[in-house]
Design an enzyme around this catalytic site. Structure first.
Site, PDB file in Angstrom:
ATOM      1  N   ASN A 180      87.743  -9.728 -10.149  1.00  0.00           N
ATOM      2  CA  ASN A 180      88.485 -10.895 -10.652  1.00  0.00           C
ATOM      3  C   ASN A 180      88.874 -11.825  -9.503  1.00  0.00           C
ATOM      4  O   ASN A 180      89.809 -12.605  -9.619  1.00  0.00           O
ATOM      5  CB  ASN A 180      89.745 -10.439 -11.390  1.00  0.00           C
ATOM      6  CG  ASN A 180      89.426  -9.482 -12.521  1.00  0.00           C
ATOM      7  OD1 ASN A 180      88.601  -9.785 -13.374  1.00  0.00           O
ATOM      8  ND2 ASN A 180      90.047  -8.318 -12.516  1.00  0.00           N
TER       9      ASN A 180
ATOM     10  N   HIS B 264      96.614  -7.839 -23.552  1.00  0.00           N
ATOM     11  CA  HIS B 264      96.413  -6.839 -22.503  1.00  0.00           C
ATOM     12  C   HIS B 264      97.372  -5.657 -22.667  1.00  0.00           C
ATOM     13  O   HIS B 264      98.495  -5.813 -23.156  1.00  0.00           O
ATOM     14  CB  HIS B 264      96.671  -7.536 -21.163  1.00  0.00           C
ATOM     15  CG  HIS B 264      96.300  -6.745 -19.959  1.00  0.00           C
ATOM     16  ND1 HIS B 264      97.220  -6.030 -19.219  1.00  0.00           N
ATOM     17  CD2 HIS B 264      95.111  -6.569 -19.332  1.00  0.00           C
ATOM     18  CE1 HIS B 264      96.612  -5.463 -18.192  1.00  0.00           C
ATOM     19  NE2 HIS B 264      95.331  -5.766 -18.235  1.00  0.00           N
TER      20      HIS B 264
ATOM     21  N   GLU C 268      97.832 -14.439 -24.396  1.00  0.00           N
ATOM     22  CA  GLU C 268      97.258 -14.733 -23.079  1.00  0.00           C
ATOM     23  C   GLU C 268      96.665 -16.129 -23.130  1.00  0.00           C
ATOM     24  O   GLU C 268      96.307 -16.596 -24.207  1.00  0.00           O
ATOM     25  CB  GLU C 268      96.150 -13.714 -22.752  1.00  0.00           C
ATOM     26  CG  GLU C 268      96.688 -12.312 -22.655  1.00  0.00           C
ATOM     27  CD  GLU C 268      95.618 -11.253 -22.401  1.00  0.00           C
ATOM     28  OE1 GLU C 268      94.526 -11.584 -21.903  1.00  0.00           O
ATOM     29  OE2 GLU C 268      95.890 -10.087 -22.706  1.00  0.00           O
TER      30      GLU C 268
ATOM     31  N   SER D  39      91.334 -11.340 -21.345  1.00  0.00           N
ATOM     32  CA  SER D  39      90.737 -10.651 -20.201  1.00  0.00           C
ATOM     33  C   SER D  39      89.365 -10.046 -20.483  1.00  0.00           C
ATOM     34  O   SER D  39      88.569  -9.887 -19.570  1.00  0.00           O
ATOM     35  CB  SER D  39      91.684  -9.577 -19.683  1.00  0.00           C
ATOM     36  OG  SER D  39      91.969  -8.638 -20.685  1.00  0.00           O
TER      37      SER D  39
ATOM     38  N   ASP E 205     100.541 -14.969 -20.868  1.00  0.00           N
ATOM     39  CA  ASP E 205     100.020 -14.291 -19.682  1.00  0.00           C
ATOM     40  C   ASP E 205      98.850 -15.122 -19.144  1.00  0.00           C
ATOM     41  O   ASP E 205      97.812 -15.223 -19.795  1.00  0.00           O
ATOM     42  CB  ASP E 205      99.575 -12.880 -20.091  1.00  0.00           C
ATOM     43  CG  ASP E 205      99.058 -12.061 -18.913  1.00  0.00           C
ATOM     44  OD1 ASP E 205      98.752 -12.641 -17.866  1.00  0.00           O
ATOM     45  OD2 ASP E 205      98.940 -10.826 -19.073  1.00  0.00           O
TER      46      ASP E 205
ATOM     47  N   HIS F  47      94.263 -14.753 -16.024  1.00  0.00           N
ATOM     48  CA  HIS F  47      92.889 -15.200 -15.747  1.00  0.00           C
ATOM     49  C   HIS F  47      92.741 -16.719 -15.723  1.00  0.00           C
ATOM     50  O   HIS F  47      91.628 -17.232 -15.635  1.00  0.00           O
ATOM     51  CB  HIS F  47      91.923 -14.588 -16.761  1.00  0.00           C
ATOM     52  CG  HIS F  47      91.927 -13.104 -16.704  1.00  0.00           C
ATOM     53  ND1 HIS F  47      91.227 -12.395 -15.754  1.00  0.00           N
ATOM     54  CD2 HIS F  47      92.599 -12.190 -17.435  1.00  0.00           C
ATOM     55  CE1 HIS F  47      91.453 -11.106 -15.925  1.00  0.00           C
ATOM     56  NE2 HIS F  47      92.286 -10.950 -16.938  1.00  0.00           N
TER      57      HIS F  47
ATOM     58  N   LYS G 137      94.314 -11.699  -8.875  1.00  0.00           N
ATOM     59  CA  LYS G 137      93.007 -12.180  -9.320  1.00  0.00           C
ATOM     60  C   LYS G 137      92.620 -13.403  -8.489  1.00  0.00           C
ATOM     61  O   LYS G 137      92.230 -13.239  -7.350  1.00  0.00           O
ATOM     62  CB  LYS G 137      93.049 -12.370 -10.830  1.00  0.00           C
ATOM     63  CG  LYS G 137      93.035 -10.971 -11.466  1.00  0.00           C
ATOM     64  CD  LYS G 137      93.438 -10.842 -12.869  1.00  0.00           C
ATOM     65  CE  LYS G 137      93.429  -9.346 -13.231  1.00  0.00           C
ATOM     66  NZ  LYS G 137      94.160  -9.024 -14.435  1.00  0.00           N
TER      67      LYS G 137
HETATM   68  C1  LIG Z   1      94.967  -7.883 -14.740  1.00  0.00           C
HETATM   69  C2  LIG Z   1      95.901  -8.249 -15.837  1.00  0.00           C
HETATM   70  C3  LIG Z   1      97.259  -7.929 -15.762  1.00  0.00           C
HETATM   71  C4  LIG Z   1      97.813  -7.035 -14.695  1.00  0.00           C
HETATM   72  O1  LIG Z   1      97.850  -7.650 -13.463  1.00  0.00           O
HETATM   73  P1  LIG Z   1      97.810  -6.738 -12.143  1.00  0.00           P
HETATM   74  O2  LIG Z   1      98.347  -7.604 -11.094  1.00  0.00           O
HETATM   75  O3  LIG Z   1      96.390  -6.356 -11.943  1.00  0.00           O
HETATM   76  O4  LIG Z   1      98.690  -5.552 -12.423  1.00  0.00           O
HETATM   77  C5  LIG Z   1      98.090  -8.401 -16.756  1.00  0.00           C
HETATM   78  N1  LIG Z   1      97.611  -9.132 -17.781  1.00  0.00           N
HETATM   79  C6  LIG Z   1      96.303  -9.445 -17.883  1.00  0.00           C
HETATM   80  C7  LIG Z   1      95.829 -10.261 -19.030  1.00  0.00           C
HETATM   81  C8  LIG Z   1      95.414  -8.992 -16.931  1.00  0.00           C
HETATM   82  O5  LIG Z   1      94.116  -9.248 -17.058  1.00  0.00           O
END
Ligand SMILES: *Cc1c(COP(=O)(O)O)cnc(C)c1O
Length: 383
Positions: free
Chosen positions: A44, A130, A178, A182, A207, A210, A241
């Site tokens: 990512n 997620h 989100e 993801s 969230d 991405h 990411k």
């Molecule tokens: C990767 C991810 C997380 C977690 O983030 P990390 O920093 O890897 O713990 C949370 N929400 C989504 C949608 C993700 O893809």
């Protein structure tokens, strides 16, 4: 007594057992594994910042300046200048009154949701949220409702139901989604969701894991692209990411952040991230928001568009799923790409619904366009 060996055997039989693989090189568009080189389409690291010399040099310099560890949790003596400086900078970039950082995005999601929602409340989640969002909502103990992915009608009916159930003087209704999903790479209809939750006086948590760094002006995310920043109460994301490091964040009002400092257990009962990491995150933010970020986003989108065109699929983000259905088909496809020198993981239940196994291809600004074309051709050849 149930033995772990038996549980592993059951996973194996269902094509669901997973293994860790050892990457010998650093993170990058090309990695080495078992002495072989692979084009890496599974990370990512969307902008290629994880190995960017400006960032790695800044991280090294910050380590020399601040030392290695923070020594304690944030509320004891672990809040160092670097943490506060970064939080202030991030809040300004995200046009938020305040920001709070956590040791991971997972911790940010679980800490925020479990601290802000409880028995009096209703949390309404998109079906494809997620695991970190689901875990946080469960831990909080609120009544949960799930709507089918991006289904606005069902969201509206859950909101109507929740309005009658929650006492507005004591409770809270929170919608969780989100901005970029993801495992599917598609986007939420954020403007419509904002309108729905405002009509019912609910809150919204988005969230941006991405989308941060990838979408919107200066990489500010999908809320920034749509001009919705100050209409979304809780905007979380990760520094692991596009920012190329690790850590999570929440952007919210000052009062919400202050409440989380008092209530979010994953924040309170965990040692602060290394201050050098916070300082490096500030440098990553400068890269993301500046000319370098613009150039890298342009390269990323060129790669995304070229891949989608050549593979004959749609892409709304740097995540492009190739749906295959069965676990066996997904594993066989990943295996054959592996043999051709590409890493693109087979994603199976429980990360995606049963019957929804897929290859998850992620593009980066750092990919060589020839490798992107070669991957698309290899996927087309899978038939
Ligand atoms: C990767 C991810 C997380 C977690 O983030 P990390 O920093 O890897 O713990 C949370 N929400 C989504 C949608 C993700 O893809």
């Amino acid at each position: 007594m149930r033995l772990p060996e038996d549980e592993l055997a059951a996973l194996e039989a269902g094509g669901l057992r997973r293994h860790l693989r050892r990457i010998e090189s650093g993170q990058g568009p090309v990695v080495t594994m078992d002495g072989r080189r692979f084009h890496n389409f599974s990370s990512n690291d969307y902008l290629g910042l994880a190995s960017h010399p400006t960032l790695t040099e800044a991280f090294a310099g910050a380590l020399r300046k601040h030392g290695a560890g923070a020594g304690a949790s944030r509320l004891i003596c672990g809040t160092l200048g670097a943490h506060l400086d970064f939080e202030e900078k991030l809040a300004a970039f995200k046009r938020s009154e305040a920001a709070l950082t956590f040791s991971s995005g997972y911790a940010a999601a679980v800490g925020t949701l479990s601290a802000l929602t409880g028995k009096e409340d209703v949390v309404i989640l998109d079906k494809l949220c997620h695991a970190s969002l689901i875990d946080g909502a469960r831990l909080g103990g609120a009544t949960l409702r799930v709507f089918p992915h991006n289904d606005l009608d069902k969201l509206a009916s859950h909101l109507r139901w929740a309005e009658n159930r929650v006492d507005p003087a004591r409770g809270r209704v929170l919608v969780v989604t989100e901005s970029v999903f993801s495992m599917d790479g598609d986007r939420a209809p954020l403007a419509e969701i904002v309108a729905l939750k405002e009509a019912r006086d609910a809150w919204l948590m988005v969230d941006e894991a991405h989308a941060f760094g990838v979408i919107g002006p200066r990489g500010g995310g999908l809320a920034a692209e749509l001009g919705l920043e100050n209409r979304i109460e809780l905007r979380m994301g990760t520094l692991s990411k596009a920012a190329g490091l690790s850590g999570g964040y929440l952007c919210a009002s000052r009062a919400t952040v202050d409440l989380l400092v008092n209530r979010a257990r994953g924040f309170i009962y965990s040692t602060a991230p290394p201050p050098a990491l916070a300082e490096a995150a500030g440098v990553a933010l400068d890269l993301i928001a500046g000319a370098e970020g613009d150039a890298r986003r342009a390269a990323l989108w060129r790669n995304v568009d070229a891949f989608a065109n050549s593979a004959g699929v749609e892409a709304a983000s740097a995540i492009v799923p190739i749906l295959l259905g069965s676990n066996e088909a997904a594993l066989a496809a990943a295996e054959s790409l592996n043999a051709a020198g590409f890493l693109a993981p087979a994603i199976r239940y429980p990360t995606v619904p049963r019957g929804g196994a897929r290859l998850r291809v992620t593009l980066s600004a750092a990919h060589d366009p020839d490798a992107v074309e070669a991957l698309a051709a290899a996927i087309q050849a899978l038939g």
